[in-house]
Design a protein around this motif. Structure first.
Motif, PDB file in Angstrom:
ATOM      1  N   ALA A  44     -20.183   7.830 -16.998  1.00  0.00           N
ATOM      2  CA  ALA A  44     -20.183   6.431 -16.566  1.00  0.00           C
ATOM      3  C   ALA A  44     -19.165   6.213 -15.443  1.00  0.00           C
ATOM      4  CB  ALA A  44     -19.867   5.522 -17.744  1.00  0.00           C
ATOM      5  N   VAL A  45     -17.986   6.786 -15.587  1.00  0.00           N
ATOM      6  CA  VAL A  45     -16.969   6.654 -14.539  1.00  0.00           C
ATOM      7  C   VAL A  45     -17.426   7.366 -13.266  1.00  0.00           C
ATOM      8  CG1 VAL A  45     -14.618   7.339 -13.880  1.00  0.00           C
ATOM      9  CG2 VAL A  45     -15.041   6.320 -16.112  1.00  0.00           C
ATOM     10  N   ARG A  46     -18.024   8.524 -13.422  1.00  0.00           N
ATOM     11  CA  ARG A  46     -18.531   9.280 -12.269  1.00  0.00           C
ATOM     12  C   ARG A  46     -19.589   8.468 -11.516  1.00  0.00           C
ATOM     13  NH1 ARG A  46     -22.910  13.121 -12.401  1.00  0.00           N
ATOM     14  NH2 ARG A  46     -22.926  14.251 -10.453  1.00  0.00           N
ATOM     15  N   GLN A  47     -20.495   7.857 -12.244  1.00  0.00           N
ATOM     16  CA  GLN A  47     -21.549   7.050 -11.621  1.00  0.00           C
ATOM     17  C   GLN A  47     -20.965   5.810 -10.952  1.00  0.00           C
ATOM     18  OE1 GLN A  47     -24.640   8.051 -11.362  1.00  0.00           O
ATOM     19  NE2 GLN A  47     -25.347   6.247 -10.286  1.00  0.00           N
ATOM     20  N   MET A  48     -19.993   5.186 -11.594  1.00  0.00           N
ATOM     21  CA  MET A  48     -19.361   4.001 -11.029  1.00  0.00           C
ATOM     22  C   MET A  48     -18.651   4.344  -9.722  1.00  0.00           C
ATOM     23  SD  MET A  48     -16.157   2.190 -10.758  1.00  0.00           S
ATOM     24  CE  MET A  48     -15.205   3.267 -11.764  1.00  0.00           C
ATOM     25  N   LEU A  49     -17.945   5.467  -9.696  1.00  0.00           N
ATOM     26  CA  LEU A  49     -17.268   5.885  -8.467  1.00  0.00           C
ATOM     27  C   LEU A  49     -18.269   6.207  -7.360  1.00  0.00           C
ATOM     28  CD1 LEU A  49     -14.435   8.129  -9.917  1.00  0.00           C
ATOM     29  CD2 LEU A  49     -14.195   5.892  -8.850  1.00  0.00           C
ATOM     30  N   ALA A  50     -19.353   6.867  -7.714  1.00  0.00           N
ATOM     31  CA  ALA A  50     -20.372   7.226  -6.719  1.00  0.00           C
ATOM     32  C   ALA A  50     -21.006   5.972  -6.123  1.00  0.00           C
ATOM     33  CB  ALA A  50     -21.442   8.113  -7.360  1.00  0.00           C
ATOM     34  N   GLN A  51     -21.268   4.975  -6.933  1.00  0.00           N
ATOM     35  CA  GLN A  51     -21.899   3.754  -6.433  1.00  0.00           C
ATOM     36  C   GLN A  51     -20.923   2.867  -5.667  1.00  0.00           C
ATOM     37  OE1 GLN A  51     -23.782   1.985  -9.851  1.00  0.00           O
ATOM     38  NE2 GLN A  51     -25.604   3.248  -9.631  1.00  0.00           N
ATOM     39  N   SER A  52     -19.628   2.953  -5.981  1.00  0.00           N
ATOM     40  CA  SER A  52     -18.655   2.109  -5.290  1.00  0.00           C
ATOM     41  C   SER A  52     -18.364   2.612  -3.882  1.00  0.00           C
ATOM     42  CB  SER A  52     -17.361   2.022  -6.102  1.00  0.00           C
ATOM     43  OG  SER A  52     -16.730   3.285  -6.144  1.00  0.00           O
ATOM     44  N   VAL A  53     -18.709   3.851  -3.577  1.00  0.00           N
ATOM     45  CA  VAL A  53     -18.463   4.390  -2.250  1.00  0.00           C
ATOM     46  C   VAL A  53     -19.445   3.815  -1.231  1.00  0.00           C
ATOM     47  CG1 VAL A  53     -18.446   6.527  -0.909  1.00  0.00           C
ATOM     48  CG2 VAL A  53     -17.423   6.478  -3.153  1.00  0.00           C
ATOM     49  N   SER A  54     -20.636   3.449  -1.661  1.00  0.00           N
ATOM     50  CA  SER A  54     -21.651   2.960  -0.734  1.00  0.00           C
ATOM     51  C   SER A  54     -21.210   1.710   0.044  1.00  0.00           C
ATOM     52  CB  SER A  54     -22.959   2.695  -1.480  1.00  0.00           C
ATOM     53  OG  SER A  54     -23.952   2.291  -0.603  1.00  0.00           O
ATOM     54  N   PRO A  55     -20.727   0.655  -0.603  1.00  0.00           N
ATOM     55  CA  PRO A  55     -20.266  -0.499   0.176  1.00  0.00           C
ATOM     56  C   PRO A  55     -19.070  -0.153   1.062  1.00  0.00           C
ATOM     57  CG  PRO A  55     -20.520  -1.096  -2.129  1.00  0.00           C
ATOM     58  CD  PRO A  55     -20.691   0.377  -2.039  1.00  0.00           C
ATOM     59  N   LEU A  56     -18.210   0.716   0.591  1.00  0.00           N
ATOM     60  CA  LEU A  56     -17.061   1.124   1.387  1.00  0.00           C
ATOM     61  C   LEU A  56     -17.505   1.853   2.651  1.00  0.00           C
ATOM     62  CD1 LEU A  56     -13.986   1.353   1.634  1.00  0.00           C
ATOM     63  CD2 LEU A  56     -14.143   3.471   0.299  1.00  0.00           C
ATOM     64  N   SER A  57     -18.505   2.709   2.522  1.00  0.00           N
ATOM     65  CA  SER A  57     -18.990   3.442   3.691  1.00  0.00           C
ATOM     66  C   SER A  57     -19.640   2.502   4.704  1.00  0.00           C
ATOM     67  CB  SER A  57     -19.966   4.534   3.267  1.00  0.00           C
ATOM     68  OG  SER A  57     -21.149   3.978   2.744  1.00  0.00           O
TER      69      SER A  57
END
Length: 104
Positions: A44-57
């Motif tokens: 769950a943490v791994r998925q949350m981190l992966a999805q949070s990078v998209s808006p940052l990028s």
């Protein structure tokens, strides 16, 4: 950096094809190294981190796209991805992962 639309599309397709391969390898390593009762939290943490990078990028590279050609951005990100993929191999712990002998 190519002037050919078809070559660029083929390389982007190859890049997208490699993502599931790398993800499968990481998921397998995590499943074998993390106790089953903690796997849900870790994934769950791994998925949350992966999805949070998209808006940052989008924020980071959206402004950069107006100043630098897209080909240079993609080439730079490709070099970064290769370096980031190879750096963990410098650690012996990573190279030895999965080679531990299991005791019954």
């Amino acid at each position: 950096m190519s002037q050919s639309l078809w070559l660029t599309a083929a390389m982007m397709g190859l890049f997208v094809f490699t993502l599931p391969v790398a993800d499968t390898h990481l998921s397998t390593m995590l499943q074998t190294q993390i106790p089953p009762d903690l796997q849900g939290r870790v994934f769950a943490v791994r998925q949350m981190l992966a999805q949070s990078v998209s808006p940052l990028s989008i924020v980071l590279f959206g402004g950069l796209a107006g100043r630098v050609p897209a080909g240079q951005i993609l080439a730079g990100l490709g070099v970064f991805a290769v370096i980031a993929s190879l750096l963990p191999l410098l650690k012996q712990d990573v190279r030895q992962m999965g080679n531990e002998e299991t005791t019954p």
